[in-house]
Enzyme design. Structure first.
Site, PDB file in Angstrom:
ATOM      1  CE1 TYR A  47       6.909  32.903 -21.349  1.00 42.61           C
ATOM      2  CE2 TYR A  47       8.623  32.197 -22.857  1.00 42.61           C
ATOM      3  CZ  TYR A  47       7.307  32.461 -22.595  1.00 42.61           C
ATOM      4  OH  TYR A  47       6.367  32.278 -23.584  1.00 42.61           O
ATOM      5  CE  LYS A 102       6.006  35.633 -22.622  1.00 38.56           C
ATOM      6  NZ  LYS A 102       6.243  35.754 -24.052  1.00 38.56           N
ATOM      7  CE  LYS A 130       3.644  31.564 -22.518  1.00 35.88           C
ATOM      8  NZ  LYS A 130       3.372  32.112 -23.865  1.00 35.88           N
ATOM      9  CG  ASP A 174       2.180  35.289 -24.290  1.00 37.96           C
ATOM     10  OD1 ASP A 174       1.117  35.385 -24.927  1.00 37.96           O
ATOM     11  OD2 ASP A 174       3.157  34.612 -24.679  1.00 37.96           O
ATOM     12  CG  HIS A 189       8.550  33.458 -29.771  1.00 36.70           C
ATOM     13  ND1 HIS A 189       8.861  32.350 -30.539  1.00 36.70           N
ATOM     14  CD2 HIS A 189       7.583  33.064 -28.924  1.00 36.70           C
ATOM     15  CE1 HIS A 189       8.100  31.334 -30.167  1.00 36.70           C
ATOM     16  NE2 HIS A 189       7.306  31.736 -29.196  1.00 36.70           N
ATOM     17  CB  SER A 190      12.154  31.975 -26.049  1.00 34.11           C
ATOM     18  OG  SER A 190      12.467  30.738 -25.463  1.00 34.11           O
ATOM     19  CG  ASN A 191       8.440  27.660 -28.901  1.00 33.16           C
ATOM     20  OD1 ASN A 191       7.593  27.724 -28.016  1.00 33.16           O
ATOM     21  ND2 ASN A 191       8.138  27.822 -30.172  1.00 33.16           N
ATOM     22  CG  HIS A 234      11.081  28.317 -23.030  1.00 29.23           C
ATOM     23  ND1 HIS A 234      10.681  29.349 -23.830  1.00 29.23           N
ATOM     24  CD2 HIS A 234       9.954  27.602 -22.760  1.00 29.23           C
ATOM     25  CE1 HIS A 234       9.368  29.251 -24.047  1.00 29.23           C
ATOM     26  NE2 HIS A 234       8.906  28.209 -23.399  1.00 29.23           N
TER      27      HIS A 234
HETATM   28  O1  GKR Z   1       6.528  27.139 -24.133  1.00 32.27           O
HETATM   29  O2  GKR Z   1       4.429  26.798 -23.711  1.00 32.27           O
HETATM   30  C1  GKR Z   1       5.336  27.479 -24.159  1.00 32.27           C
HETATM   31  C2  GKR Z   1       5.041  28.823 -24.768  1.00 32.27           C
HETATM   32  O3  GKR Z   1       3.691  29.132 -24.656  1.00 32.27           O
HETATM   33  C3  GKR Z   1       5.462  28.855 -26.205  1.00 32.27           C
HETATM   34  O4  GKR Z   1       4.974  27.732 -26.891  1.00 32.27           O
HETATM   35  C4  GKR Z   1       5.052  30.094 -26.932  1.00 32.27           C
HETATM   36  O5  GKR Z   1       5.341  29.941 -28.291  1.00 32.27           O
HETATM   37  O6  GKR Z   1       6.729  31.186 -25.654  1.00 32.27           O
HETATM   38  C5  GKR Z   1       5.784  31.324 -26.579  1.00 32.27           C
HETATM   39  C6  GKR Z   1       5.015  32.619 -26.523  1.00 32.27           C
HETATM   40  O7  GKR Z   1       5.570  33.608 -26.103  1.00 32.27           O
HETATM   41  O8  GKR Z   1       3.889  32.671 -26.987  1.00 32.27           O
HETATM   42 MG    MG Z   2       3.917  34.876 -26.746  1.00 31.63          MG
END
Ligand code: GKR
Ligand code: MG
Length: 460
Positions: free
Chosen positions: A169, A227, A229, A258, A358-360, A387
């Site tokens: 990630y 993945k 971000k 994403d 999904h992860s936070n 994460h």
């Molecule tokens: O940790 O900033 C982040 C992610 O963008 C997260 O808040 C998202 O909810 O991981 C997530 C995603 O796949 O959209």
């Molecule tokens: Mg996402």
């Protein structure tokens, strides 16, 4: 000498880190590993006798997303339920003051309840955020597992697999010792510059730097899916980043992007047309809302996924008609818990969806819960997000080293319940950080505006 998790577990079962109990025959204390075999015979009257809720703050590097830059800590709530059988269950759920308060207000009525009947708690929590019920349910499941000597995956009809696959990630980011981050008044730990920084990944804000970090993630954890971000740099730069990653991997590794719905439909279509040249695993949430997603899916012909436009059971009827996705990223915090997510597998079968996760940001108890999810849902065939690699070594609140990731996979823990133990010392440190940092909610825009004055999360 620092032990890896396997060595640590071995020494735990040899007694060095074991749990002290009474040996009935000798009346002497003896040590024993956290094993599933000590379940009391009569569980009919199992009752919750005490509830502990501990809000914590764990260190987080300044990683970037459409929402801004992660602040110096991420917040979680840790739960512990004691029982009249002397067994304690543990759980973890989303952080933030409103969740802590809602959990606190459930304390009075939880005491005296039978944890086996966790489903009936859902109605009492109907008006609270779903992470409140799901945290309570997870703690009950861990408790039932410990009481019966079973892993949670075994209570839920599994495991259908003993190893669960995760994807890397990858976030653009500032260096962990960026002066603006270090000046943040919320920072209350001893992090500093250079080798005292929270981590050593440095600043990653170009395609080349990201390709290098992706490569190192692969070397360190063996991930086979990657993945990116997005929704951070201009979309063409993010596409160039995917190209650079693909070149670094010799064109052989599946990629995902994403942008968290920060792209307009024309941008998503333009970049989507170019994604055909890459080994794309899926295109995740480039745009906001089911209708826009369906348009991009239909016009690009790409496989699309979401954790934004289908996040609750009542979003599914619209999705049946509008057809925005091929892959659903499930999250037990928002989809009413792990057993409820098992039904998403069957719904997915009926609708032609596959599942991923999904992860936070999260700690090790949630990590164990996410591995358990992967072990009890046959349809969860796409590598899950996590994460966890961003959590610095030693910062987790579970006993022993962080749970290991090998060849991109994580083993389902062997112990009863979720198979992880709380380290009370680390928990207290994390609670103290929560108190002193003053952070009570996630606010990525705040740090981002200090790093990039004038920043706004307008659409690309
Ligand atoms: O940790 O900033 C982040 C992610 O963008 C997260 O808040 C998202 O909810 O991981 C997530 C995603 O796949 O959209
Ligand atoms: Mg996402």
């Amino acid at each position: 000498m620092q032990l890896n998790r396997r060595q640590w577990l071995r020494s735990a079962s040899a007694g060095a880190l074991g749990i002290v109990t009474r040996d009935a025959s000798a009346g002497q204390p003896r040590t024993q590993p956290p094993s599933p075999t000590n379940a009391p015979r009569d569980l009919r009257n199992l009752k919750i006798t005490a509830v502990r809720i501990t809000p914590i703050a764990l260190p987080d590097p300044p990683i970037l997303a459409a929402s801004g830059a992660h602040g110096p800590y991420f917040l979680r709530n840790i739960l512990e339920f004691e029982t009249n059988a002397g067994i304690t269950g543990i759980g973890e759920t989303r952080g933030g003051e409103s969740i802590t308060k809602a959990l606190e207000s459930a304390r009075t009525w939880l005491i005296g309840e039978n944890p086996f009947a966790y489903r009936k708690f859902q109605a009492r929590l109907a008006r609270a955020p779903s992470a409140v019920y799901t945290g309570i349910e997870l703690t009950c499941l861990d408790l039932i597992g410990r009481a019966t000597g079973r892993r949670v995956c075994e209570l839920l009809g599994g495991p259908v697999r003993e190893r669960v696959e995760f994807s890397s990630y990858l976030f653009y980011r500032y260096a962990a010792d960026n002066p603006i981050v270090l000046e943040d008044p919320a920072v209350v730990d001893a992090r500093g510059r250079g080798d005292k920084a929270l981590d050593q990944w440095g600043e990653v804000r170009t395609p080349e730097a990201m390709a290098e970090m992706a490569w190192k993630f692969k070397q360190k954890w063996g991930f086979r899916f990657h993945k990116l971000k997005g929704g951070v740099l201009p979309p063409d730069v993010e596409f160039e980043t995917l190209r650079a990653m693909n070149a670094r991997f010799g064109g052989r590794e599946p990629l995902r992007i994403d942008p968290n719905a920060r792209w307009s439909i024309p941008t998503a279509l333009r970049i989507g047309a170019q994604l055909h040249e890459l080994p794309l695993d899926y295109y995740e949430d480039p745009v906001a809302g089911q209708k826009a997603m369906a348009e991009v899916r239909q016009k690009t012909g790409l496989k699309m996924s979401t954790n934004m436009c289908v996040t609750r059971f009542d979003h599914i009827p619209e999705a049946v008609v509008v057809k925005p996705i091929d892959i659903l990223l499930v999250d037990h915090h928002s989809f009413s818990g792990i057993p409820a997510c098992q039904s998403l597998g069957l719904i997915g079968d009926a609708l032609g969806w596959n599942l991923s996760q999904h992860s936070n940001n999260h700690a090790g108890i949630t990590m164990a819960a996410m591995i358990t999810m992967g072990a009890v849902i046959p349809q969860l065939t796409y590598a899950s997000d996590t994460h966890y690699p961003w959590l610095p070594d030693g910062a987790d609140i579970i006993a022993g080293p962080n749970l290991p990731i090998k060849d991109g996979h994580m083993d389902v823990p062997r112990g009863a319940g979720l198979g992880v133990e709380l380290d009370r010392g680390k928990l207290l440190v994390a609670q103290d950080r929560y108190v002193r940092s003053g952070m009570r909610n996630r606010n990525d825009a705040d740090l981002m505006r200090r790093l990039e004055p004038g920043w706004k999360n307008t659409l690309f």
